[in-house]
Design an enzyme around this catalytic site. Structure first.
Site, PDB file in Angstrom:
ATOM      1  N   TYR A 180      44.535  43.844  47.767  1.00  8.29           N
ATOM      2  CA  TYR A 180      44.917  42.486  48.313  1.00  8.29           C
ATOM      3  C   TYR A 180      45.685  42.732  49.771  1.00  8.29           C
ATOM      4  CZ  TYR A 180      43.477  39.296  44.823  1.00  8.29           C
ATOM      5  OH  TYR A 180      42.740  38.602  44.160  1.00  8.29           O
ATOM      6  N   ASP A 195      40.938  34.697  35.060  1.00  2.00           N
ATOM      7  CA  ASP A 195      39.912  33.697  35.078  1.00  2.00           C
ATOM      8  C   ASP A 195      38.713  33.791  33.675  1.00  2.00           C
ATOM      9  OD1 ASP A 195      40.531  32.611  37.531  1.00  2.00           O
ATOM     10  OD2 ASP A 195      38.747  32.187  38.107  1.00  2.00           O
ATOM     11  N   LYS A 199      40.687  51.646  36.114  1.00  2.00           N
ATOM     12  CA  LYS A 199      39.402  52.422  36.286  1.00  2.00           C
ATOM     13  C   LYS A 199      39.712  53.786  36.798  1.00  2.00           C
ATOM     14  CE  LYS A 199      35.006  51.055  37.087  1.00  2.00           C
ATOM     15  NZ  LYS A 199      34.216  51.261  35.744  1.00  2.00           N
ATOM     16  N   ASP A 215      43.107  39.267  38.647  1.00  2.00           N
ATOM     17  CA  ASP A 215      42.687  38.038  39.039  1.00  2.00           C
ATOM     18  C   ASP A 215      41.432  37.759  38.388  1.00  2.00           C
ATOM     19  OD1 ASP A 215      42.229  35.754  40.771  1.00  2.00           O
ATOM     20  OD2 ASP A 215      40.885  37.082  41.768  1.00  2.00           O
TER      21      ASP A 215
END
Ligand code: NAD
Ligand code: IPM
Ligand code: MG
Length: 368
Positions: free
Chosen positions: A142, A254, A193, A250
């Site tokens: 981000y 969701d 990852k 993020d």
């Protein structure tokens, strides 16, 4: 009784609609003598852009810094699709997170008993679900530099986003996850990852070392983020606290929202580090966005927004028992069968945003 200084930033789309219902809960708490608030209101997102040409003004940033907690609605929408990257509505939200150093984002996914049937999954998969996603919020892709789009001059462009994590950023978010796990079921799943990303290699190493150094009593697992997404849908109740980076957090939150019935159910807390006096910046917001597809219709679910106020009372304002009361009122309303459209089974009646707010205030009144 201490007076809590709140800054309300309703934002765009359904943000102001769900914020109205928070204001009614605040008014009820004051009337009942349970809490005292000094409320300021400001603009953020597209609303701020329309007023000042920036997605948050310096004056509102100053109010946010001075507040005991910021209560944030949602930002964004098609109206601002072409305003430019730096002033897009979402930039105001990201600036608040970065400038207040709100590195720890807590996103609880709790399936209220009455809503097991509203989940996308079989009721037995989600009944009793109570997991906590701890998302790193001020680092990663981000905010990493370089972040550019360059014209390569041959009809091609190149876009670059950069994932950056330093040891201290991973350590402090992992510490939050371990501490919270100790108050819950004592288990942390760390997700990255490391098979394709250097930041994942460092993430796993730092979490493992911190665990060995200070949190051996907490059970620790590591899981690749893609596999975690699959397992969250298959059998989410195997998790307690999940700690992960900004982008994976993020996306996974969701996904977790749909285990609880709707993204309209998920509150969140974004916390900074405590200073010497124990004070820390904080912001509370629903996980959902401005929902342009339903904005203006009066049908948005206000529970994530009201739940975010409850989290503010618990984590920043020292009033955990009042937070419990609000959450009990929400559960009582759901038990009574009240549903906004997002959590109503197909073909069954639903109530409006304000009717849901009224029902929650009435449940508070009834001492739920
Ligand atoms: N924190 C924030 O302010 C935030 C978070 C996510 C997205 N956004 C922004 O919001 C805009 C729309 O994004 P999106 O459509 O991808 O995501 P969204 O969360 O706004 O909506 C996704 C879907 O969920 C539904 N939904 C969301 N909240 C709901 C609620 N309270 N009650 C009932 N239904 C609800 C919407 O109607 C939509 O169908 C974009 O500009 C995005 O950048 C902002
Ligand atoms: C609106 C956007 C910047 C934001 C994010 O990506 O963090 C949102 O999706 C969220 O989950 O809070
Ligand atoms: Mg999101």
């Amino acid at each position: 009784m201490a007076t809590h200084k709140l800054l309300l930033l309703a934002g765009d789309g359904i943000g102001p609609e769900v914020m109205e219902e928070v204001k009614r809960v605040i008014a009820w708490l004051e009337k009942a003598g349970l809490a005292s608030f000094a409320i300021e209101e400001g603009l953020v997102g597209g609303a701020a852009y329309d007023a000042h040409g920036a997605s948050i003004s310096e004056a509102d940033m100053a109010l946010a810094k001075a507040a005991d907690a910021v209560i944030f609605g949602a930002v964004g929408g098609p109206k601002w699709a072409d305003v430019g990257y730096d002033v897009r509505p979402e930039a105001g939200l990201l600036r608040l997170r970065k400038d207040l150093e709100l590195f720890a984002n807590l996103r609880p996914a709790i399936c209220y008993p009455a809503l097991a049937e509203a989940s996308s999954l079989k009721p037995e998969v989600v009944e009793g679900l109570d997991i906590l996603i701890v998302r790193e919020l001020t680092g990663g892709v981000y905010f990493g530099e370089p972040k550019t789009i360059t014209d390569l001059g041959n009809g091609q462009k190149r876009a670059i986003d950069t994932q950056v994590y330093d040891t201290f950023e991973i350590e402090r978010i992992a510490a939050v996850a371990f501490e919270l796990a100790r108050t819950r079921r004592n288990k942390v799943t760390s997700s990255e990852k490391h098979n394709v990303m250097k930041s994942g290699v460092l993430w796993k190493e730092v979490v493992t070392q911190l665990h060995a150094r200070a949190y051996k009593d907490v059970e620790l697992d590591h899981q690749l983020a893609d596999s975690l997404a699959m397992q969250l849908v298959r059998w989410p109740k195997q998790y307690d606290v999940i700690v992960t980076d900004n982008l994976f957090g993020d996306i996974l939150s969701d996904l977790a929202a749909m285990l609880t019935g709707s993204i309209g159910m998920l509150p969140s807390a974004s916390l900074g580090a405590a200073d010497a006096a124990g004070r820390r910046a904080s912001m509370y917001e629903p996980v959902h966005g401005s929902a342009p597809d339903i904005a203006g219709k009066g049908i948005a679910n206000p529970i994530a927004m009201i739940g975010s106020l409850a989290m503010a009372l618990r984590y920043s304002l020292g009033q955990g028992e009042v937070a419990d009361r609000i959450e009990k009122a929400i559960a009582a309303v759901l038990d009574a069968g009240k549903r906004t459209a997002d959590i109503a089974p197909k073909g069954t009646p639903s109530i409006s945003t304000s009717a849901m707010g009224t029902a929650i205030v009435e449940a508070l009144d009834a001492g739920a």
